[in-house]
Enzyme design. Structure first.
Site, PDB file in Angstrom:
ATOM      1  CD  GLU A 102     -19.709 -56.861 -11.381  1.00  0.00           C
ATOM      2  OE1 GLU A 102     -20.775 -56.598 -10.801  1.00  0.00           O
ATOM      3  OE2 GLU A 102     -19.054 -56.024 -12.012  1.00  0.00           O
ATOM      4  CD  GLU A 132     -19.748 -55.856 -16.578  1.00  0.00           C
ATOM      5  OE1 GLU A 132     -19.862 -57.084 -16.402  1.00  0.00           O
ATOM      6  OE2 GLU A 132     -20.467 -55.010 -16.018  1.00  0.00           O
TER       7      GLU A 132
HETATM    8  C1  GAL Z   1     -21.798 -54.633 -13.590  1.00  0.00           C
HETATM    9  C2  GAL Z   1     -22.504 -55.955 -13.792  1.00  0.00           C
HETATM   10  C3  GAL Z   1     -23.421 -55.887 -14.993  1.00  0.00           C
HETATM   11  C4  GAL Z   1     -24.253 -54.649 -14.955  1.00  0.00           C
HETATM   12  C5  GAL Z   1     -23.363 -53.454 -14.900  1.00  0.00           C
HETATM   13  C6  GAL Z   1     -24.094 -52.132 -14.925  1.00  0.00           C
HETATM   14  O1  GAL Z   1     -21.215 -54.515 -12.350  1.00  0.00           O
HETATM   15  O2  GAL Z   1     -21.583 -56.976 -13.989  1.00  0.00           O
HETATM   16  O3  GAL Z   1     -24.244 -57.017 -15.018  1.00  0.00           O
HETATM   17  O4  GAL Z   1     -25.077 -54.708 -13.850  1.00  0.00           O
HETATM   18  O5  GAL Z   1     -22.618 -53.518 -13.696  1.00  0.00           O
HETATM   19  O6  GAL Z   1     -23.179 -51.061 -14.823  1.00  0.00           O
END
Ligand code: GAL
Length: 807
Positions: free
Chosen positions: A424, A501
């Site tokens: 991100e 993710e």
């Molecule tokens: C994502 C991020 C993670 C964590 C997660 C929590 O956007 O890549 O590191 O922060 O959100 O939902």
């Protein structure tokens, strides 16, 4: 001679061999544990590297060590909520050691697997260098500063003071292992081999090994380079040797090619490992031996068909993991990592994303051995910051070296199948992202072309995503926005894609709010307050999610249907310290895990198990201790069956079956105490039966150790699960008693936890409150070869005792 005397002599010889310097009898390269007998003190001591510095009042400890986890939670901590309100600061480590006088001609290095962060290492008063990145492995060759046969002083300054510097808990200190490596002047360089398998068929695998050699002596050397491939039983299956020459003070790269007949392939179910042993002989004398792991496998990402391993289509069923080990903090310990990975394997996970930074050697090694596919990730930020003092400050000076070192360290692991250059990253939103992506991809490719370069992106609109526009990614990683997946094959035509993710749903283990239907997003709108519970819990019915994420079921239903999608990495396998969204203080650890921080699975673990494994599953929840006549939703996750029938005190509440793409079934039941029983059936035949009983009065403390015996090596761990049961052995699901611990014999208590995200009691206390009926006590070998007794007591209940043998 009697047996006893013989045993004593054998022991004495063993002890002698284990002191620094004697292992050279057995092999040329000496790799010594350098974790023991360090002195430590919080604060800044610039004179600590000096010989006459008085460290008499410094604490003596064994590495790996994390001082943040020993501290108290503080609402005003500089680390803030993202790091769980634990302290950071500056600390110094110092150690005196002696090396054999006969080693004067050798090359001696000290290897650090990870120091958080900004380390500066000194040997006998000389600074060897600094290393800002807290996740990178590094070493120093320091022979020229050593006093052989006399005392040496190594000192390490660790500066984690500038805060906040991370979006999750980092820990502070020398939190990974340290080794001393002693070689001859002519040796295989650090991370000095690179193995690939260019062609693999049923009959034959070709193996190409690059060896980087270093001659640090003043003389040209002639030597024999011999590399052998050994199978799992150490049987040699291929060998290549050649005679070489290397100039004084120079480096040399040699390539060796092998063929392995009828290779056994590495896969996630049977991770078959070979190894390559590389030896250097000067005349007849063995002068170095170096091992490279070898897993023979091939894989492919396809824009339409997703992922395949060894020609077999499969989905990457992954979880993201942060590096902390729960109550141990950032302290790395192979037994703690193994426990986490065993839990993941049993859930059906076949892949790990190393969020969002290089993980430990132990983690990488276990992924090879246990059969996990790895997405190895380098950075969470580039040049543009996410928090005030994060890595963006070190970017210009260090990113090239950090990225190179990361790839060189990890590229021989067969488990690694993707290089992620960032998570991100802010630069995806502006044109500077193009050049940086190209630069990083080029660095990766200069060291390894066998794995795709990817990045975990949030923006899936092409015009807005400059990392994508760089054209330098081989595999597109997208985080969240599962509703958009269906458009990807047309939007990103011909591109290979993975859900890097997903999910970010929230749950507290063992906590249930009714009704369970209806999905609640946190926050409903960006920055709106979370309408949560007064005790900072979140229901475990998989119906609370972050506004950017999905419930576990929503996500898996979507991924399952998209053949083009290589797989998914769920955020996260385990709760981790820090990022306790959606709650403020006192919440201090995350809610995203499928397993809680103490290592107790939340219910959704079994949804995955029912979908991601073939073993029969029937899991019903919640517990069965409610108020009379209260309406309770009962959920079941199951597989391998056509229907499940639920009974309350012998009365059928009806049969149910999953419809369409359902992943669970449920009943709304008026509570009455007694026995809730579920039976799953296939073609009318019983597959599984599960019963939950209403628990009565507290009767006894129950202790269950995850091992019967541990090693007396000062590292091995045993995890003891603590609960209270009634007379019939039913666990009291709401018990919250404070349990006091006493450990004697060959162990010491090194951590306690109950998985409650807002528990502010120390992880290092000698007591722990049960949370929703459970807590964990972690006991470590203290080096004594005596059995360990752990005593647990609370209130009027009889003291419970468990014994663990020490080998
Ligand atoms: C994502 C991020 C993670 C964590 C997660 C929590 O956007 O890549 O590191 O922060 O959100 O939902």
């Amino acid at each position: 001679m009697n047996k006893n005397i013989l045993q004593k002599i054998a022991l004495a010889i063993l002890l002698l061999l284990s002191t620094i310097g004697f292992s050279q009898v057995k092999q040329a390269r000496i790799v010594e544990d350098f974790n023991k007998n360090w002195n430590f003190k919080l604060g800044d001591y610039p004179l600590a590297p000096q010989k006459d510095f008085n460290a008499a009042d410094w604490r003596v400890l064994q590495l790996p060590h994390d001082w943040s986890i020993e501290g108290a939670f503080d609402k005003d901590s500089k680390t803030k909520q993202a790091q769980g309100f634990l302290p950071a600061g500056i600390g110094w480590y110092r150690k005196t050691f002696k090396l054999l006088a006969s080693w004067k001609s050798k090359n001696v290095s000290v290897e650090f697997d990870g120091v958080f962060k900004n380390s500066e290492v000194f040997i006998n008063g000389h600074s060897l260098g600094i290393r800002p990145n807290g996740y990178i492995s590094f070493s120093y060759e320091f022979s020229k500063y050593l006093n052989f046969g006399q005392e040496n002083i190594i000192a390490v300054k660790v500066d984690n003071d500038a805060q906040p510097n991370s979006r999750w808990y980092t820990g502070s200190g020398i939190y990974r292992n340290v080794r001393l490596v002693v070689t001859e002047k002519l040796h295989v360089d650090e991370w000095g081999t690179f193995v690939i398998t260019p062609e693999i068929s049923k009959e034959k695998a070709s193996v190409r090994l690059e060896v980087d050699l270093k001659n640090a002596s003043e003389n040209e050397k002639e030597f024999r380079l011999v590399s052998s491939i050994l199978d799992k039983n150490n049987k040699e299956v291929a060998k290549v040797e050649s005679t070489e020459k290397i100039a004084a003070n120079s480096s040399l790269k040699k390539v060796q090619n092998f063929n392995v007949k009828n290779p056994k392939l590495w896969n996630t179910e049977n991770p078959y490992l070979y190894k390559i042993v590389t030896k250097i002989y000067e005349k007849a004398q063995l002068t170095d031996n170096y091992e490279t792991p070898l897993g023979i496998r091939y894989f492919n990402f396809d824009a339409e068909k997703g992922f395949s391993l060894n020609g077999k289509p499969m989905k990457i069923l992954g979880v993201c993991l942060h590096h902390d080990n729960g109550a141990l903090g950032a302290v790395e310990n192979i037994h703690a990592v193994k426990r986490k990975l065993v839990l993941m394997k049993e859930m059906g996970v076949n892949a790990i994303r190393m969020s969002h930074n290089p993980h430990s050697l132990e983690m990488m090694q276990l992924c090879d051995e246990m059969g996990f596919i790895v997405q190895d990730e380098a950075f969470d930020v580039w040049k543009k910051k996410k928090v005030t003092n994060d890595y963006h400050k070190d970017w210009d000076a260090w990113h090239k070296k950090d990225l190179k070192d990361f790839i060189r360290r990890d590229r021989n692991h067969p488990s690694v199948m993707m290089w992620s250059i960032g998570n991100e990253i802010r630069e995806q939103f502006d044109s500077t992202g193009i050049a940086i992506t190209r630069e990083l991809a080029k660095i990766v490719k200069s060291l390894d072309t066998t794995r795709p370069v990817t990045s975990a992106l949030t923006e899936n609109i092409i015009e807005k995503n400059f990392i994508y526009q760089s054209g330098a990614l081989d595999l597109l990683g997208f985080n969240y926005k599962h509703e958009d997946y269906k458009d990807f094959p047309t939007r990103f035509k011909g591109q290979k894609i993975i859900a890097s993710e997903s999910v970010s749903a929230l749950e507290t283990r063992g906590h249930y709010d009714f009704p369970s239907d209806g999905i609640k997003a946190w926050p409903p709108k960006h920055n709106a307050p979370f309408d949560g519970n007064a005790d900072w819990t979140v229901s475990a019915f998989d119906n609370v999610k972050s506004y950017w994420g999905a419930t576990h079921e929503e996500n898996w239903k979507t991924i399952k249907k998209q053949d083009f999608m290589a797989g998914t990495f769920i955020w996260t396998g385990f709760d981790y310290i820090g990022e306790p969204d959606p709650y403020p203080y006192p919440a201090r650890s995350s809610y995203f895990g499928i397993v809680d921080l103490a290592g107790f699975p939340k219910d959704v673990y079994y949804m995955y198990q029912s979908e991601w494994t073939t073993k029969p599953v029937l899991h019903i929840f919640p517990h069965w201790n409610w108020k009379k006549d209260q309406e309770v939703d009962v959920w079941a996750y199951y597989n391998n069956a056509d229907e499940v029938e639920l009974f309350l005190n012998g009365k059928s509440l009806g049969k149910k079956a999953k419809q369409n793409d359902d992943l669970h079934i449920s009943w709304r039941v008026k509570f009455e105490p007694g026995t809730l029983k579920a039976i799953s059936r296939k073609n009318g035949k019983v597959v599984l039966e599960k019963e939950i009983h209403t628990a009565g009065e507290a009767f006894k403390i129950d202790l269950k150790a995850d091992k019967k015996e541990i090693k007396n090596d000062t590292y091995d761990l045993v995890y003891v699960t603590v609960s209270i049961t009634d007379k019939e052995g039913n666990l009291l699901p709401n018990a919250n008693d404070l349990i006091n611990f006493e450990v004697s014999g060959g162990g010491k208590l090194v951590g306690v936890d109950n998985g409650y995200q807002a528990n502010l009691d120390s992880f290092k206390a000698n007591s722990c409150k049960l949370f929703n009926g459970k807590c964990i006590a972690i006991v470590q070998s203290n080096g004594k070869k005596e059995s360990i007794q752990l005593k647990a007591s609370t209130g009027n209940l009889q003291v419970a005792l468990i014994e663990v043998e020490v080998q």
